[in-house]
Write an enzyme that holds these catalytic residues in place. Structure first.
Site, PDB file in Angstrom:
ATOM      1  N   ASN A 398     -16.661 -10.803   2.902  1.00 37.77           N
ATOM      2  CA  ASN A 398     -15.971 -10.905   1.477  1.00 37.77           C
ATOM      3  C   ASN A 398     -14.796 -11.847   1.513  1.00 37.77           C
ATOM      4  O   ASN A 398     -14.569 -12.924   1.140  1.00 37.77           O
ATOM      5  CB  ASN A 398     -15.846  -9.740   0.688  1.00 37.77           C
ATOM      6  CG  ASN A 398     -15.366  -9.660  -0.713  1.00 37.77           C
ATOM      7  OD1 ASN A 398     -15.063 -10.688  -1.131  1.00 37.77           O
ATOM      8  ND2 ASN A 398     -15.232  -8.653  -1.264  1.00 37.77           N
ATOM      9  N   ASP A 399     -13.637 -11.318   1.973  1.00 37.88           N
ATOM     10  CA  ASP A 399     -12.321 -11.727   1.946  1.00 37.88           C
ATOM     11  C   ASP A 399     -12.237 -12.814   2.594  1.00 37.88           C
ATOM     12  O   ASP A 399     -11.367 -14.059   2.142  1.00 37.88           O
ATOM     13  CB  ASP A 399     -11.302 -10.772   2.806  1.00 37.88           C
ATOM     14  CG  ASP A 399     -11.055  -9.517   1.856  1.00 37.88           C
ATOM     15  OD1 ASP A 399     -11.194  -9.514   0.861  1.00 37.88           O
ATOM     16  OD2 ASP A 399     -10.537  -8.705   2.467  1.00 37.88           O
ATOM     17  N   VAL A 400     -13.207 -13.152   3.703  1.00 41.93           N
ATOM     18  CA  VAL A 400     -13.183 -14.527   4.427  1.00 41.93           C
ATOM     19  C   VAL A 400     -13.628 -15.859   3.937  1.00 41.93           C
ATOM     20  O   VAL A 400     -13.726 -16.805   4.256  1.00 41.93           O
ATOM     21  CB  VAL A 400     -13.808 -14.115   5.830  1.00 41.93           C
ATOM     22  CG1 VAL A 400     -13.183 -13.298   6.741  1.00 41.93           C
ATOM     23  CG2 VAL A 400     -15.263 -13.964   5.794  1.00 41.93           C
TER      24      VAL A 400
END
Lengths: 471, 131
Positions: A398-400
């Site tokens: 997600n964050d990446v």
């Protein structure tokens, strides 16, 4: 009596050190890595045999040593064979703790029998040996408890969320200064047993205190750091006992861990200090659901939709994250990729440096699922390919992938290098819910027109896509 | 304080200093006898610094795909600390030293066999595309 008086043994240790360097050199490519590992094993065998051949070695002592190696080796062999590849990070943490503990015990025994290493007599050790011993002891102790805590977090024996209390950093600093003062007293005392164990106890406490504030997803940094510590501890002991193989290996491992820590921090655009101070992230994304996103609409689809879109694409890139590891979905992903390839679709994998719980975690899991390594690419290599990609299949990451890292200076992940999946024509997100990622930030990608959310368990969803592709 | 008293104190101090110096010399001589076998620190330190540089360049050449095996194998080779544990166990010494040595040998033994085996297992999985 000392090992260094016999040139034969010194040469053997030097050969071991060179073989260890070659073992690491082999890791520059998967083709040469296995041979490198064999060279490492040869280096270790030479070091052990040369030490057994030490002129002062007692026959009974040699027997006890072999007994110890057999017992330890049997345990190691069983664990190494049985461990699940998903559990590698905790295994590595556990192994690190053993190196730290071994360093403590070698230091303790050098304190009790300094004549064995030519560093003085009990209670009257050489000044520099006492300093070196303190370094090995303190770092070894920190490595031990630090690695135990890391293990507990990774094995979910304790919560992965940061444990923070008031005055934590001041407490750490205070204990650190106390340890330094005690080391000075220890050195002046000529090797006091009491001071030795007080230093050990305080260092063990510091090991715990250093790791508890660090969140679960920062574990790649923690593991790399502990790797580095175990190297410096080994080097400290190497100086104490005047052993070249140990000093060289300690330096190699120490720099290796330091470089890996640097790479991991760079992958998150955070400083090592920031990671060490801890308190970042909550580990359970569900708790950090961002309310502001409630009114925006997302497009969600079924496994059949995803299968249809992907089989009509000409190029698909799979972006795996820790969620894939948790769900053990790597085999299903490989199966899906095989089917797509049969339909003439080009499939590649893109790995973010900090994906997973240890450096290179995703690569090992994909290799385990028999994904060829030449289909797996690092961030820098593949990032410019997204604009020519039809579909990106994001599974457990997600964050990446969050464009806010580039566009929103207020975001906590601003500046972090991301996989630019937003440039692809279509993005498929496999997620269990709309919860935000580890960093607790909303991902605007979810609300884009060309994004389709696939809600469900990563493994189950992928298996359903496989079924749909098989129809 | 009278000059006489001062002189007296100075004399006693000088006497103590002389005694201390004599002790220190004796201690140093004793140290020298015991420690002739240990390589000089500067020599070990030179090796250490060189090895840090070698490590720096070798590690940067490791492909990111193999960072997990790198962690496992560095772990295995750092268990060469077993040579210290072996000397502590096998050379003449007291029971405490031998016991600590034995524990360290066993711990390092777990790591050596476990570390190399798990590295081999991981590396065995990395396969090229079958053509």
């Amino acid at each position: 009596m000392n090992s260094t008086t016999d040139p034969g043994i010194t040469v053997a240790y030097l050969v071991s050190a060179v073989l260890f360097i070659l073992a690491l050199r082999g890791l520059s490519h998967p083709e040469t890595a296995r041979r490198g590992n064999l060279l490492g094993i040869a280096g270790m065998a030479i070091a052990i045999l040369a030490t057994l051949d030490h002129p002062g070695m007692l026959l009974g002592g040699a027997a006890v040593i072999i007994l110890g190696i057999v017992i330890g080796g049997a345990v190691g062999a069983i664990v190494a064979r049985r461990v699940n590849m998903t559990a590698l990070p905790q295994l590595v943490a556990a192994f690190h703790s053993l190196v730290g503990l071994a360093a403590v015990f070698v230091a303790a025994s050098a304190l009790n029998a300094p004549q064995s290493f030519g560093i003085g007599t009990p209670g009257h050790l050489r000044l520099e040996s006492l300093i070196e011993m303190s370094v090995g002891l303190a770092i070894g102790s920190i490595t031990f408890t630090g690695a135990v805590i890391a293990f507990a977090k990774l094995q979910a024996l304790m919560s992965g969320s940061p444990i923070i209390f008031r005055g934590q950093h001041k407490l750490n600093l205070g204990i650190g200064i106390l340890i330094l003062a005690l080391v000075v007293m220890f050195v002046i005392s000529g090797g006091s047993q009491t001071l030795f164990w007080v230093i050990a106890a305080l260092s063990l406490a510091i090991g715990v205190l250093l790791i508890i504030p660090i969140g679960g997803a920062d574990m790649p940094v923690v593991i790399s750091m502990l790797n580095s510590y175990s190297g410096w501890a080994a080097a400290g002991i190497g100086f104490t006992i005047g052993n070249v193989a140990l000093i060289v290996t300690g330096a190699l491992v120490g720099s290796s861990g330091a470089i890996l820590s640097y790479i991991m921090c760079k992958g998150m655009n955070r400083s090592i200090i920031n990671v060490l101070l801890g308190g970042f992230g909550t580990d359970s994304g569900a708790a950090a659901l961002v309310g502001a996103s409630g009114d925006k609409s997302v497009k969600s689809g079924s496994a059949e939709d995803a299968a249809f879109i992907m089989s009509n694409a000409s190029k698909v890139i799979v972006v795996p994250g820790y969620g894939m590891a948790v769900a053990q979905a790597q085999h299903a992903v490989r199966e899906m990729a095989e089917l797509l390839k049969e339909e003439g679709v080009e499939v590649k994998y893109a790995i973010h440096p900090v994906a997973g719980r240890m450096p290179g975690h995703m690569n090992v899991l994909l290799a385990e699922a028999q994904v060829p390594y030449d289909e797996v690419f690092e961030l820098e290599t593949i990032n410019n390919e997204f604009s020519t990609t039809d579909v990106v299949y994001v599974i457990g990451a997600n964050d990446v992938t969050n464009p806010a890292a580039k566009t929103n200076p207020a975001s906590p992940i601003y500046g972090m290098p991301i996989l630019e999946v937003d440039k692809a024509k279509t993005v498929l997100f496999v997620k269990r819910s709309m919860a935000s990622g580890y960093a607790g930030v909303d991902n605007e990608l979810f609300f884009r027109d060309n994004t389709m959310m696939l809600f469900g368990d990563a493994k189950k969803m992928t298996e359903e896509i496989v079924q749909a592709l098989n129809k | 304080m009278t000059p006489a008293e001062l002189a007296g104190q100075a004399a006693s101090l000088a006497h103590k200093a002389a005694a201390l110096a004599q002790n220190a010399a004796g201690f140093a001589a004793e140290q020298a006898v015991v420690h002739t076998n240990h390589p000089p620190l500067i020599y070990l330190f030179a090796i250490f610094v060189m090895a840090v540089f070698v490590g720096y360049y070798v590690i940067w050449s490791v492909t990111p795909a193999l960072h997990s095996p790198l962690l496992a194998v560095t772990n295995a080779i750092s268990s060469v600390i077993i040579v210290g544990a072996m000397l502590a166990t096998g050379l003449p010494g007291d029971l405490t030293a031998h016991t600590f040595g034995f524990i360290a040998v066993t711990l390092a033994g777990v790591n050596i066999i476990g570390g190399f085996l798990v590295t081999q297992r991981m590396l065995g999985m990395f396969k090229k595309k079958a053509k």
